[in-house]
Design a protein around this motif. Structure first.
Motif, PDB file in Angstrom:
ATOM      1  N   TRP A  23      14.792   4.329  30.155  1.00 35.08           N
ATOM      2  CA  TRP A  23      13.456   4.706  29.711  1.00 35.08           C
ATOM      3  C   TRP A  23      12.420   4.648  30.831  1.00 35.08           C
ATOM      4  N   HIS A  24      12.663   3.832  31.848  1.00 35.02           N
ATOM      5  CA  HIS A  24      11.691   3.702  32.933  1.00 35.02           C
ATOM      6  C   HIS A  24      11.605   4.972  33.781  1.00 35.02           C
ATOM      7  N   TYR A  70       6.475  18.051  22.007  1.00 31.51           N
ATOM      8  CA  TYR A  70       6.577  16.939  22.944  1.00 31.51           C
ATOM      9  C   TYR A  70       6.211  17.392  24.348  1.00 31.51           C
ATOM     10  N   PHE A  71       5.640  16.473  25.106  1.00 30.52           N
ATOM     11  CA  PHE A  71       5.480  16.636  26.544  1.00 30.52           C
ATOM     12  C   PHE A  71       6.309  15.543  27.193  1.00 30.52           C
ATOM     13  N   ILE A  72       7.194  15.946  28.096  1.00 29.09           N
ATOM     14  CA  ILE A  72       8.119  15.005  28.726  1.00 29.09           C
ATOM     15  C   ILE A  72       8.003  15.141  30.242  1.00 29.09           C
ATOM     16  N   ARG A  73       7.810  14.010  30.897  1.00 29.14           N
ATOM     17  CA  ARG A  73       7.810  13.983  32.365  1.00 29.14           C
ATOM     18  C   ARG A  73       8.992  13.132  32.795  1.00 29.14           C
ATOM     19  N   CYS A  74       9.795  13.704  33.691  1.00 28.02           N
ATOM     20  CA  CYS A  74      11.031  13.051  34.087  1.00 28.02           C
ATOM     21  C   CYS A  74      11.347  13.424  35.533  1.00 28.02           C
ATOM     22  N   ILE A  75      12.048  12.544  36.247  1.00 25.09           N
ATOM     23  CA  ILE A  75      12.406  12.836  37.632  1.00 25.09           C
ATOM     24  C   ILE A  75      13.511  13.890  37.720  1.00 25.09           C
ATOM     25  N   ALA A 129       0.849  -1.194   0.000  1.00 23.10           N
ATOM     26  CA  ALA A 129       0.000   0.000   0.000  1.00 23.10           C
ATOM     27  C   ALA A 129       0.883   1.242   0.000  1.00 23.10           C
ATOM     28  N   LYS A 130       0.481   2.261  -0.752  1.00 26.58           N
ATOM     29  CA  LYS A 130       1.208   3.531  -0.767  1.00 26.58           C
ATOM     30  C   LYS A 130       0.765   4.337   0.443  1.00 26.58           C
ATOM     31  N   ILE A 131       1.646   4.414   1.424  1.00 23.76           N
ATOM     32  CA  ILE A 131       1.326   5.079   2.674  1.00 23.76           C
ATOM     33  C   ILE A 131       2.628   5.574   3.290  1.00 23.76           C
ATOM     34  N   SER A 132       2.594   6.739   3.910  1.00 21.51           N
ATOM     35  CA  SER A 132       3.772   7.234   4.621  1.00 21.51           C
ATOM     36  C   SER A 132       3.336   7.942   5.885  1.00 21.51           C
ATOM     37  N   PHE A 133       4.186   7.838   6.897  1.00 26.68           N
ATOM     38  CA  PHE A 133       3.891   8.399   8.210  1.00 26.68           C
ATOM     39  C   PHE A 133       4.868   9.519   8.517  1.00 26.68           C
ATOM     40  N   ALA A 134       4.588  10.233   9.596  1.00 27.65           N
ATOM     41  CA  ALA A 134       5.492  11.261  10.096  1.00 27.65           C
ATOM     42  C   ALA A 134       6.783  10.594  10.572  1.00 27.65           C
ATOM     43  N   PRO A 135       7.840  11.387  10.859  1.00 36.88           N
ATOM     44  CA  PRO A 135       9.081  10.781  11.360  1.00 36.88           C
ATOM     45  C   PRO A 135       8.803   9.824  12.525  1.00 36.88           C
ATOM     46  N   GLU A 136       9.509   8.688  12.474  1.00 39.84           N
ATOM     47  CA  GLU A 136       9.240   7.615  13.422  1.00 39.84           C
ATOM     48  C   GLU A 136       9.607   7.991  14.858  1.00 39.84           C
ATOM     49  N   LEU A 137       9.047   7.217  15.769  1.00 43.56           N
ATOM     50  CA  LEU A 137       9.292   7.386  17.193  1.00 43.56           C
ATOM     51  C   LEU A 137       9.827   6.081  17.766  1.00 43.56           C
ATOM     52  N   PRO A 138      10.627   6.160  18.830  1.00 41.05           N
ATOM     53  CA  PRO A 138      11.077   4.932  19.488  1.00 41.05           C
ATOM     54  C   PRO A 138       9.892   4.211  20.137  1.00 41.05           C
ATOM     55  N   ALA A 139      10.023   2.916  20.336  1.00 41.31           N
ATOM     56  CA  ALA A 139       8.991   2.149  21.042  1.00 41.31           C
ATOM     57  C   ALA A 139       8.796   2.762  22.421  1.00 41.31           C
ATOM     58  N   GLY A 140       7.539   2.857  22.832  1.00 40.09           N
ATOM     59  CA  GLY A 140       7.238   3.387  24.150  1.00 40.09           C
ATOM     60  C   GLY A 140       6.884   4.860  24.176  1.00 40.09           C
ATOM     61  N   VAL A 141       7.103   5.567  23.078  1.00 41.22           N
ATOM     62  CA  VAL A 141       6.730   6.978  23.011  1.00 41.22           C
ATOM     63  C   VAL A 141       5.314   7.059  22.457  1.00 41.22           C
ATOM     64  N   VAL A 142       4.453   7.710  23.201  1.00 38.50           N
ATOM     65  CA  VAL A 142       3.060   7.859  22.806  1.00 38.50           C
ATOM     66  C   VAL A 142       2.958   8.973  21.767  1.00 38.50           C
ATOM     67  N   ALA A 143       2.119   8.792  20.774  1.00 36.37           N
ATOM     68  CA  ALA A 143       1.918   9.810  19.744  1.00 36.37           C
ATOM     69  C   ALA A 143       0.434  10.132  19.630  1.00 36.37           C
ATOM     70  N   LEU A 183      17.627  12.252  22.733  1.00 39.60           N
ATOM     71  CA  LEU A 183      17.613  12.924  24.039  1.00 39.60           C
ATOM     72  C   LEU A 183      17.733  11.892  25.157  1.00 39.60           C
ATOM     73  N   VAL A 184      16.977  10.819  25.058  1.00 39.17           N
ATOM     74  CA  VAL A 184      17.011   9.790  26.099  1.00 39.17           C
ATOM     75  C   VAL A 184      18.397   9.146  26.164  1.00 39.17           C
ATOM     76  N   LYS A 185      18.979   8.819  25.018  1.00 44.92           N
ATOM     77  CA  LYS A 185      20.327   8.237  24.994  1.00 44.92           C
ATOM     78  C   LYS A 185      21.339   9.187  25.631  1.00 44.92           C
ATOM     79  N   PHE A 186      21.229  10.481  25.325  1.00 45.47           N
ATOM     80  CA  PHE A 186      22.111  11.486  25.907  1.00 45.47           C
ATOM     81  C   PHE A 186      21.951  11.523  27.424  1.00 45.47           C
ATOM     82  N   MET A 187      20.697  11.517  27.892  1.00 44.55           N
ATOM     83  CA  MET A 187      20.440  11.584  29.331  1.00 44.55           C
ATOM     84  C   MET A 187      20.972  10.348  30.059  1.00 44.55           C
ATOM     85  N   VAL A 188      20.904   9.192  29.427  1.00 47.90           N
ATOM     86  CA  VAL A 188      21.454   7.970  30.022  1.00 47.90           C
ATOM     87  C   VAL A 188      22.980   8.052  30.031  1.00 47.90           C
TER      88      VAL A 188
END
Length: 152
Positions: A130-131, A75-80, A9-23, A117-122
Motif C-alpha cells: 500500500w505504501h 477512482y484516481f490512482i497514483r502509483c510508481i 440509527a438507520k443509516i447506510s453508506f456506499a460500498p466500503e473502502l479499505p483503510a487508507g483510501v480517501v473518499a 486491485l492492490v492485492k492483485f498488484m502485490v
C-alpha cells in the motif's frame, strides 16, 4: 432507530473502502422521524471539522436503495508502476491518465472492490504494498455523460 435488543440509527453508506483510501463526495442514506427545514445547516453544525453535507434529497418510499444506485465508481490512482487495466476486465468503463494520476471508472463497485486491485498488484509483484500506491474514490453513483454522480 432500528427495533430490537440493540437499537441503532438507520443509516447506510456506499460500498466500503479499505483503510487508507480517501473518499470524496460520498452518499449516505439516513432515515429521520422528523426533518427540519434546513437539515443541511443543522447537520453541518454538528459534524467534525473537514466534513460537510453538500446536498440533501428526500426520495419517495419507493425509491431504490443506495446500494442499487451505486452502479459505478470513479477512482484516481497514483502509483510508481502502470495500473493493470486487465484486472477489471469488462468492469473497466473508462480510463485516462491526468497529471500523474490514473483516472478509472469501474462498474459494479461492490463486486469490484478497489482493494482487490492492490492485492492483485502485490501478488503479481507490480508493487510491494500500500505504501507504493495512492487511491482516491472521487465519486460513486451512476454513470451519466462520462461522469459518476449520485444525483438523478
Amino acid at each position: 432507530m432500528t427495533q430490537g435488543f440493540s437499537p441503532r440509527a438507520k443509516i447506510s453508506f456506499a460500498p466500503e473502502l479499505p483503510a487508507g483510501v480517501v473518499a470524496l463526495n460520498e452518499p449516505v442514506d439516513m432515515f429521520f422521524q422528523d426533518t427540519q427545514q434546513d437539515i443541511i445547516t443543522a447537520m453541518n453544525d454538528s459534524l467534525p471539522e473537514g466534513f460537510t453535507v453538500s446536498r440533501a434529497e428526500f426520495p419517495g418510499d419507493d425509491s431504490p436503495s443506495l446500494g442499487k444506485l451505486c452502479t459505478h465508481a470513479e477512482y484516481f490512482i497514483r502509483c510508481i508502476r502502470s495500473i493493470p487495466a486487465e484486472f477489471f476486465g469488462d468492469s473497466l468503463v473508462q480510463t485516462e491518465y491526468i497529471d500523474g494520476w490514473h483516472r478509472l471508472i469501474i462498474s459494479a463497485p461492490a463486486q469490484n472492490p478497489i482493494g482487490g486491485l492492490v492485492k492483485f498488484m502485490v501478488r503479481e509483484k507490480i508493487i510491494a504494498g500500500w505504501h507504493e500506491i495512492n487511491i482516491v474514490r472521487a465519486s460513486i453513483g451512476r454513470l451519466k455523460d462520462g461522469r459518476v454522480t449520485i444525483h438523478e
